[in-house]
Design an enzyme around this catalytic site. Sequence first.
Site, short mmCIF file in Angstrom:
data_model
loop_
_atom_site.label_atom_id
_atom_site.label_comp_id
_atom_site.label_asym_id
_atom_site.label_seq_id
_atom_site.Cartn_x
_atom_site.Cartn_y
_atom_site.Cartn_z
N ASN A 10 41.40 19.87 84.72
CA ASN A 10 41.39 20.03 83.26
C ASN A 10 42.72 19.48 82.73
OD1 ASN A 10 41.32 20.88 80.62
ND2 ASN A 10 41.60 23.06 81.10
N TRP A 11 42.62 18.32 82.10
CA TRP A 11 43.86 17.65 81.66
C TRP A 11 44.39 18.23 80.35
CZ3 TRP A 11 42.54 11.73 82.72
CH2 TRP A 11 42.32 11.56 84.09
N LYS A 12 43.60 19.10 79.74
CA LYS A 12 43.99 19.74 78.45
C LYS A 12 44.42 18.67 77.44
CE LYS A 12 45.39 23.74 81.09
NZ LYS A 12 45.97 25.07 81.05
N HIS A 96 36.94 28.09 77.93
CA HIS A 96 38.26 28.13 78.58
C HIS A 96 39.13 29.17 77.86
CE1 HIS A 96 42.30 26.94 79.82
NE2 HIS A 96 41.71 26.44 80.88
N GLU A 98 42.04 29.14 76.83
CA GLU A 98 42.81 28.66 75.67
C GLU A 98 41.92 28.56 74.44
OE1 GLU A 98 44.39 25.37 77.87
OE2 GLU A 98 45.56 26.82 79.03
N GLU A 168 39.30 32.67 85.88
CA GLU A 168 40.67 32.26 85.58
C GLU A 168 41.42 33.42 84.92
OE1 GLU A 168 41.11 27.79 85.16
OE2 GLU A 168 40.27 28.46 83.27
N GLY A 174 48.77 28.34 83.78
CA GLY A 174 49.93 27.63 83.28
C GLY A 174 51.23 28.40 83.40
N SER A 214 47.15 28.28 88.04
CA SER A 214 48.30 27.80 88.81
C SER A 214 47.94 27.43 90.26
CB SER A 214 49.45 28.83 88.77
OG SER A 214 49.88 29.01 87.44
N GLY A 235 44.63 22.99 86.22
CA GLY A 235 45.24 22.44 85.00
C GLY A 235 46.41 21.55 85.34
N GLY A 236 47.61 22.11 85.29
CA GLY A 236 48.85 21.35 85.47
C GLY A 236 48.84 20.40 86.66
C1 PEP Z 1 43.32 25.63 83.55
O1 PEP Z 1 43.62 24.78 82.73
O2 PEP Z 1 42.18 26.05 83.58
C2 PEP Z 1 44.34 26.10 84.50
C3 PEP Z 1 43.97 26.92 85.44
O3 PEP Z 1 45.63 25.65 84.34
P1 PEP Z 1 46.81 25.75 85.44
O4 PEP Z 1 46.26 25.23 86.72
O5 PEP Z 1 47.90 24.88 84.88
O6 PEP Z 1 47.22 27.18 85.54
#
Ligand code: PEP
Length: 252
Positions: A10-12, A96, A98, A168, A174, A214, A235-236
């Site tokens: 997930n590049w957000k 998600h 966010e 999640e 994040g 993470s 994500g990251g």
């Molecule tokens: C996500 O965007 O769903 C996520 C889990 O981000 P991260 O891996 O950065 O915690």
Amino acid sequence: MTRKLFIAGNWKMNTSLADATALAGAIVEKIGSVETVDMTVCPPFPYLTSVKEALADSKIALGAQDVFYEDSGAYTGEVSTAMLKDVGCTYAICGHSERRHVIGETDELINRKVLKCISDGIMPILCVGELLTQRQADETIEVVSRQIRLGLEGVSSADMAGVTIAYEPVWAIGTGITATPDQAQDVHAMIRSLLGEIYDAATANNTQIQYGGSVKPDNAAELMNCPDIDGALVGGASLKADDFAKIVQAGK
Ligand code: PEP
């Protein structure tokens, strides 16, 4: 049965057009031919077409970070399932954290998105997860169960063949704090048993449940080795081709 692992990036709201195509190209070079793990990347909407081109001839599917539940019309800023299919998307992330907690999406809205995806042939990735305060108040099971029940309202057991769940914990997204494998496995097992209650044992056994929060190359293997963790929503670390590739290779 052995479920195939499914790893999604997930590049957000990150990358430029040039970054997105270069990142997709680098990911294809490293892991584009992996067949033992299902893979998708979810770039920002404006870059879907270019990233799709960069993914061509690879085993990596295109995914969207969100979708709307109407076909067309006066819904400024929204993107339909038909539009996603037009540009080659296979998956769409729904709910998600966010979008739940920054934008204010409700379980009812998320459910409409999930149903729309299913009816139009886009595979939804339904995200669920508790806030830190809810975990501290021992409400994790209650919160996640509610999100699953409401998010899957009207989804049949046959439909579940195209649905992925992503657990999640919001406090791990994040933040660099990862749920321990035991913490994650406990919730995943609970989700699977809930799917058994809502549907049946076969549906519960067949559903891919990703962990997100993470996930990095150095913790991916121990998380994905847990019996009920079937991959990761990343994500990251999905913004670095090397890291994303290592996470996929950890599951291979
Ligand atoms: C996500 O965007 O769903 C996520 C889990 O981000 P991260 O891996 O950065 O915690």
